[in-house]
Design a protein around this motif. Structure first.
Motif, PDB file in Angstrom:
ATOM      1  N   ARG A  18       0.876  -1.165   0.000  1.00 50.04           N
ATOM      2  CA  ARG A  18       0.000   0.000   0.000  1.00 50.04           C
ATOM      3  C   ARG A  18       0.914   1.216   0.000  1.00 50.04           C
ATOM      4  O   ARG A  18       1.660   1.460   0.945  1.00 50.04           O
ATOM      5  CB  ARG A  18      -0.878  -0.001   1.259  1.00 50.04           C
ATOM      6  CG  ARG A  18      -1.994  -1.023   1.227  1.00 50.04           C
ATOM      7  CD  ARG A  18      -3.084  -0.643   0.237  1.00 50.04           C
ATOM      8  NE  ARG A  18      -3.729   0.619   0.584  1.00 50.04           N
ATOM      9  CZ  ARG A  18      -4.747   0.714   1.423  1.00 50.04           C
ATOM     10  NH1 ARG A  18      -5.261  -0.362   1.958  1.00 50.04           N
ATOM     11  NH2 ARG A  18      -5.283   1.894   1.697  1.00 50.04           N
ATOM     12  N   ALA A  19       0.899   1.989  -1.117  1.00 53.80           N
ATOM     13  CA  ALA A  19       1.844   3.103  -1.242  1.00 53.80           C
ATOM     14  C   ALA A  19       1.430   4.295  -0.392  1.00 53.80           C
ATOM     15  O   ALA A  19       2.219   5.207  -0.161  1.00 53.80           O
ATOM     16  CB  ALA A  19       1.943   3.517  -2.702  1.00 53.80           C
ATOM     17  N   ASP A  36       3.582   9.802   1.440  1.00 52.08           N
ATOM     18  CA  ASP A  36       4.934   9.248   1.387  1.00 52.08           C
ATOM     19  C   ASP A  36       5.661   9.929   0.216  1.00 52.08           C
ATOM     20  O   ASP A  36       5.172   9.871  -0.921  1.00 52.08           O
ATOM     21  CB  ASP A  36       4.809   7.730   1.167  1.00 52.08           C
ATOM     22  CG  ASP A  36       6.168   7.045   1.026  1.00 52.08           C
ATOM     23  OD1 ASP A  36       7.172   7.762   0.856  1.00 52.08           O
ATOM     24  OD2 ASP A  36       6.207   5.810   1.080  1.00 52.08           O
ATOM     25  N   PRO A  37       6.834  10.609   0.459  1.00 53.18           N
ATOM     26  CA  PRO A  37       7.500  11.323  -0.633  1.00 53.18           C
ATOM     27  C   PRO A  37       7.860  10.423  -1.816  1.00 53.18           C
ATOM     28  O   PRO A  37       7.869  10.857  -2.961  1.00 53.18           O
ATOM     29  CB  PRO A  37       8.775  11.884   0.012  1.00 53.18           C
ATOM     30  CG  PRO A  37       8.799  11.415   1.411  1.00 53.18           C
ATOM     31  CD  PRO A  37       7.523  10.711   1.724  1.00 53.18           C
ATOM     32  N   ARG A  38       8.098   9.130  -1.539  1.00 52.88           N
ATOM     33  CA  ARG A  38       8.444   8.216  -2.647  1.00 52.88           C
ATOM     34  C   ARG A  38       7.242   8.021  -3.557  1.00 52.88           C
ATOM     35  O   ARG A  38       7.357   7.991  -4.779  1.00 52.88           O
ATOM     36  CB  ARG A  38       8.855   6.854  -2.088  1.00 52.88           C
ATOM     37  CG  ARG A  38      10.203   6.855  -1.433  1.00 52.88           C
ATOM     38  CD  ARG A  38      10.538   5.490  -0.937  1.00 52.88           C
ATOM     39  NE  ARG A  38       9.508   4.950  -0.049  1.00 52.88           N
ATOM     40  CZ  ARG A  38       9.575   3.790   0.568  1.00 52.88           C
ATOM     41  NH1 ARG A  38      10.624   3.030   0.396  1.00 52.88           N
ATOM     42  NH2 ARG A  38       8.605   3.368   1.350  1.00 52.88           N
ATOM     43  N   ALA A  39       6.073   7.933  -2.922  1.00 55.84           N
ATOM     44  CA  ALA A  39       4.860   7.737  -3.729  1.00 55.84           C
ATOM     45  C   ALA A  39       4.627   8.957  -4.611  1.00 55.84           C
ATOM     46  O   ALA A  39       4.245   8.829  -5.782  1.00 55.84           O
ATOM     47  CB  ALA A  39       3.672   7.503  -2.811  1.00 55.84           C
ATOM     48  N   LYS A  77       6.890  10.990  -5.718  1.00 54.94           N
ATOM     49  CA  LYS A  77       7.912  10.988  -6.782  1.00 54.94           C
ATOM     50  C   LYS A  77       7.501  10.033  -7.918  1.00 54.94           C
ATOM     51  O   LYS A  77       7.612  10.346  -9.097  1.00 54.94           O
ATOM     52  CB  LYS A  77       9.240  10.539  -6.155  1.00 54.94           C
ATOM     53  CG  LYS A  77      10.451  10.671  -7.034  1.00 54.94           C
ATOM     54  CD  LYS A  77      11.696  10.438  -6.194  1.00 54.94           C
ATOM     55  CE  LYS A  77      12.903  10.133  -7.015  1.00 54.94           C
ATOM     56  NZ  LYS A  77      14.084   9.776  -6.230  1.00 54.94           N
ATOM     57  N   LEU A  78       7.000   8.874  -7.514  1.00 47.69           N
ATOM     58  CA  LEU A  78       6.609   7.861  -8.500  1.00 47.69           C
ATOM     59  C   LEU A  78       5.434   8.352  -9.352  1.00 47.69           C
ATOM     60  O   LEU A  78       5.426   8.194 -10.580  1.00 47.69           O
ATOM     61  CB  LEU A  78       6.197   6.597  -7.747  1.00 47.69           C
ATOM     62  CG  LEU A  78       6.155   5.297  -8.510  1.00 47.69           C
ATOM     63  CD1 LEU A  78       7.434   5.056  -9.257  1.00 47.69           C
ATOM     64  CD2 LEU A  78       5.907   4.138  -7.558  1.00 47.69           C
ATOM     65  N   SER A  79       4.493   8.992  -8.683  1.00 50.82           N
ATOM     66  CA  SER A  79       3.315   9.475  -9.398  1.00 50.82           C
ATOM     67  C   SER A  79       3.721  10.555 -10.403  1.00 50.82           C
ATOM     68  O   SER A  79       3.274  10.553 -11.564  1.00 50.82           O
ATOM     69  CB  SER A  79       2.317   9.988  -8.357  1.00 50.82           C
ATOM     70  OG  SER A  79       1.505  10.953  -8.887  1.00 50.82           O
ATOM     71  N   GLU A  80       4.607  11.470  -9.983  1.00 49.36           N
ATOM     72  CA  GLU A  80       5.051  12.529 -10.900  1.00 49.36           C
ATOM     73  C   GLU A  80       5.865  11.947 -12.061  1.00 49.36           C
ATOM     74  O   GLU A  80       5.743  12.379 -13.205  1.00 49.36           O
ATOM     75  CB  GLU A  80       5.890  13.560 -10.139  1.00 49.36           C
ATOM     76  CG  GLU A  80       5.023  14.474  -9.297  1.00 49.36           C
ATOM     77  CD  GLU A  80       5.808  15.302  -8.289  1.00 49.36           C
ATOM     78  OE1 GLU A  80       5.155  15.990  -7.504  1.00 49.36           O
ATOM     79  OE2 GLU A  80       7.065  15.236  -8.277  1.00 49.36           O
ATOM     80  N   ALA A  81       6.697  10.942 -11.706  1.00 49.55           N
ATOM     81  CA  ALA A  81       7.537  10.329 -12.747  1.00 49.55           C
ATOM     82  C   ALA A  81       6.672   9.686 -13.831  1.00 49.55           C
ATOM     83  O   ALA A  81       6.955   9.823 -15.022  1.00 49.55           O
ATOM     84  CB  ALA A  81       8.459   9.294 -12.123  1.00 49.55           C
ATOM     85  N   THR A  82       5.603   9.000 -13.417  1.00 49.79           N
ATOM     86  CA  THR A  82       4.752   8.341 -14.422  1.00 49.79           C
ATOM     87  C   THR A  82       4.101   9.372 -15.329  1.00 49.79           C
ATOM     88  O   THR A  82       4.011   9.175 -16.545  1.00 49.79           O
ATOM     89  CB  THR A  82       3.679   7.470 -13.737  1.00 49.79           C
ATOM     90  OG1 THR A  82       4.328   6.689 -12.762  1.00 49.79           O
ATOM     91  CG2 THR A  82       2.970   6.570 -14.706  1.00 49.79           C
ATOM     92  N   ASN A  83       3.648  10.485 -14.718  1.00 48.87           N
ATOM     93  CA  ASN A  83       3.039  11.539 -15.544  1.00 48.87           C
ATOM     94  C   ASN A  83       4.016  12.071 -16.576  1.00 48.87           C
ATOM     95  O   ASN A  83       3.696  12.179 -17.765  1.00 48.87           O
ATOM     96  CB  ASN A  83       2.587  12.704 -14.657  1.00 48.87           C
ATOM     97  CG  ASN A  83       1.166  12.507 -14.240  1.00 48.87           C
ATOM     98  OD1 ASN A  83       0.434  11.762 -14.876  1.00 48.87           O
ATOM     99  ND2 ASN A  83       0.769  13.152 -13.162  1.00 48.87           N
ATOM    100  N   THR A 108      14.452   7.247 -14.561  1.00 46.56           N
ATOM    101  CA  THR A 108      15.359   7.090 -13.425  1.00 46.56           C
ATOM    102  C   THR A 108      14.564   7.100 -12.115  1.00 46.56           C
ATOM    103  O   THR A 108      14.755   6.236 -11.257  1.00 46.56           O
ATOM    104  CB  THR A 108      16.404   8.234 -13.420  1.00 46.56           C
ATOM    105  OG1 THR A 108      17.020   8.247 -14.698  1.00 46.56           O
ATOM    106  CG2 THR A 108      17.440   8.064 -12.336  1.00 46.56           C
ATOM    107  N   ASP A 109      13.669   8.086 -11.982  1.00 47.87           N
ATOM    108  CA  ASP A 109      12.864   8.164 -10.755  1.00 47.87           C
ATOM    109  C   ASP A 109      12.024   6.903 -10.567  1.00 47.87           C
ATOM    110  O   ASP A 109      11.966   6.335  -9.476  1.00 47.87           O
ATOM    111  CB  ASP A 109      11.934   9.389 -10.793  1.00 47.87           C
ATOM    112  CG  ASP A 109      12.718  10.677 -10.600  1.00 47.87           C
ATOM    113  OD1 ASP A 109      13.934  10.585 -10.329  1.00 47.87           O
ATOM    114  OD2 ASP A 109      12.131  11.771 -10.739  1.00 47.87           O
TER     115      ASP A 109
END
Ligand code: HEM
Length: 533
Positions: A232-233, A241-244, A246-252, A291-292
């Motif tokens: 569960r992110a 969670d800052p990682r979540a 980052k991941l969401s922005e990276a996918t966009n 990378t992210d």
């Protein structure tokens, strides 16, 4: 017996002789008539020959220039189309050129666009051992440069036997209904967190939520992480969670970079434009996004591995898919990480955007929503979690999904490279040509579906057969079909059911769509959520 046939023959001969005598004065006219018939037959033969041998070069389309092909039509200054509205550009080109048109990509590589039911059937039902989808060059290039992270270009870009081996090794569990159904309790939990979040976000007096798109993307992300990493992110929690994030922005940004790249010159291919002193800005964007994505997923995966190694022999339901990939001895460590990263990036935006679009159609058609609510009340006890039994019985919900797929699929076209010569709309198209099957545009054609602009789930209820049902294929086709289909459909059904059973949903706004590699709703999209009593 002999006498009868002999007599008949004599009668025929006499009749022909009489006919010849009577037609003699018209001999010249008869000759002219016969000559004319021959000319007609030969013209028909020529037309037929030409129709059968119309080549790919005869397919109409925008004017191509050497090297850049037809890409200038999307240029900010020269062209009349916008990259963010490519779906509209395609519609306009189909109305200008007919049901097939030709674009030319970089170096004049032909790309054929089709929207007729027969042509799409020819491509989608072709039995091919290893269907070829055009690889995404910019991603392949980046992955080739990063050999410490990537062994290959990934499941979405690989072809042939290599693709097949990777697909068999990583996606087998995704096709097992039992494995997917075991994720239901967690999905019910996420749906509860989602409705609570909606409750907090809406205006207490009017029930209005300013924008549901962002929230739905988070939901898509949360559920896809559950599938790929067994985690569960925490995207729906107050403390993000800052990682979540980052991941969401990276996918966009990943999808934005892919979209821009599809309509620009591939400068990243050449050292002159892509070296240690200078890199094209869109390539830099893609590198950062990849990378992210890779870094965050690898971090998450380390946690998953630790949890799996500490747990008993019987893995929890949410760990089954990542565990089987992590423990697969046929796979290189890099392949394990990149495959899971690919699952998350493939599922995140698609699930979130699909939910927004599906909800939009339901919010816009109160009668449909009433029927759906009735089905939910009939099949589920109040406060009962969504069960496999409910999913099996909820036929109207199935029909709503199908009708939504027909109208606004997030993947508006499916791409293939021909592995053998084909005839499409009478044109001979050679092996190796890229074909885009515009299923969305075909589904908007009144010849194939009556009242195509209306959301009518009843088309699909009671196992009604639609002659052009093959055009509804939001997850693609052949052996390259999306491996996330079962999971995505289950997730969408759980979320829509949870929303509709709790709220009466309305939307006053008209939907605007944009092309972000796939089709996405333009935000903010406001909806009103009123409590049901
Ligand atoms: C509503 C959600 C989704 C939609 C609409 C969607 C749609 C698609 C489409 C149209 C394709 C191309 C299929 C073809 O070329 O025939 C595809 C491929 C793919 N999808 Fe999905 N997808 C969704 C969710 C997911 C999820 C949750 C995953 C996670 C496992 C996923 C993983 C993949 C992968 C790995 C491929 C490449 C398959 C291959 O080339 O063998 N997708 N998807």
């Amino acid at each position: 017996m002999w006498e009868i046939t002999h007599a008949a023959r004599n009668t025929w001969a006499l009749a022909l002789a009489l006919l010849a005598i009577s037609l003699k004065p018209y001999g010249f006219m008869l000759k002219c008539f016969l000559l004319w018939m021959r000319v007609l037959a030969s013209t028909a033969r020529t037309i037929k020959h030409e129709l059968m041998h119309r080549s790919i070069h005869d397919i109409p389309g925008p004017i191509p220039f050497p090297i850049i092909g037809t890409q200038w039509i999307y240029n900010k200054y020269l062209g009349k189309y916008k990259i963010s509205k490519v779906h509209e550009a395609y519609e306009s080109m189909f109305s200008e050129y007919g049901q097939v048109f030709r674009e030319e990509a970089f170096l004049n590589y032909p790309v054929i666009h089709i929207c007729s039911s027969d042509d799409i059937k020819t491509i989608s039902t072709a039995t091919t051992l290893y269907p070829i989808r055009p690889p995404i060059g910019i991603v392949c290039h980046f992955r080739k440069e990063k050999t410490e992270w990537y062994k290959d270009s990934g499941i979405t870009n690989l072809q042939g036997k290599e693709w097949h081996t990777l697909r068999s090794n990583t996606t087998a569990d995704l096709f097992k209904l039992r494995v997917i159904r075991n994720l239901l309790p967690e999905l019910n939990d996420i749906a509860l967190a989602y409705t609570q979040e909606l409750d907090k976000m809406r205006n207490p007096d009017t029930g209005r939520v300013q924008d549901i798109i962002e929230l739905n993307r988070k939901l898509g992300f949360e559920s896809t992480c559950l599938l790929g990493i067994g985690l569960r992110a925490g995207l729906l929690e107050d403390e993000l969670d800052p990682r979540a994030k980052k991941l969401s922005e990276a996918t966009n940004s990943f999808f934005e970079a892919l979209n821009t790249d599809s309509f620009s010159l591939p400068l990243w291919k050449w050292k002159l434009f892509n070296n240690k002193f200078y890199k094209p800005s869109n390539y830099v964007k893609l590198c950062k996004a990849e990378t992210d994505l890779y870094e965050v997923i690898s971090e998450y995966l380390e946690e998953t591995k630790l949890r799996i190694s500490e747990s008993s022999d019987q893995p929890s339901a949410i760990d089954v898919i990542p565990r089987n990939i992590i423990n697969n001895t046929n796979l290189d460590q890099r392949v394990k990480n990149s495959s899971i990263a690919d699952f998350v990036s493939a599922g995140m935006n698609t699930v979130g955007n699909t939910l927004s679009l599906l909800l939009y159609h339901i919010a816009k058609t109160p009668d449909v929503q009433k029927n759906l609510y009735k089905e939910i009340c009939n099949e589920l006890q109040p406060n009962e979690d969504i069960t496999p039994g409910f999913l099996k019985k909820a036929k109207y919900l199935d029909a709503c999904l199908k009708e939504y797929y027909r109208m606004t699929p997030t993947a508006p076209h499916i791409a293939r490279i021909l592995d053998q010569d084909r005839t499409l709309s009478g044109y001979h198209v050679p092996k190796g040509t890229a074909i885009l099957c515009h299923t969305r545009i075909a589904c908007k054609n009144w010849r194939y579906f009556s009242e195509p602009d209306k959301f009518i789930p009843e088309r699909w209820t009671d196992n009604k057969r639609q002659e052009h049902g093959h055009l509804v294929c939001p997850f693609g086709f052949q052996r390259r079909i999306c491996p996330g289909q079962q999971f995505s459909e289950q997730t969408l059904k759980v979320f829509v059911t949870s929303i509709v059973r709790r709220f009466d949903v309305r939307c006053e706004q008209e939907l605007e769509l944009e092309s972000k590699f796939l089709l996405a709703p333009v935000g903010p999209l406001a909806m009103v959520f009123r409590d049901r009593n």
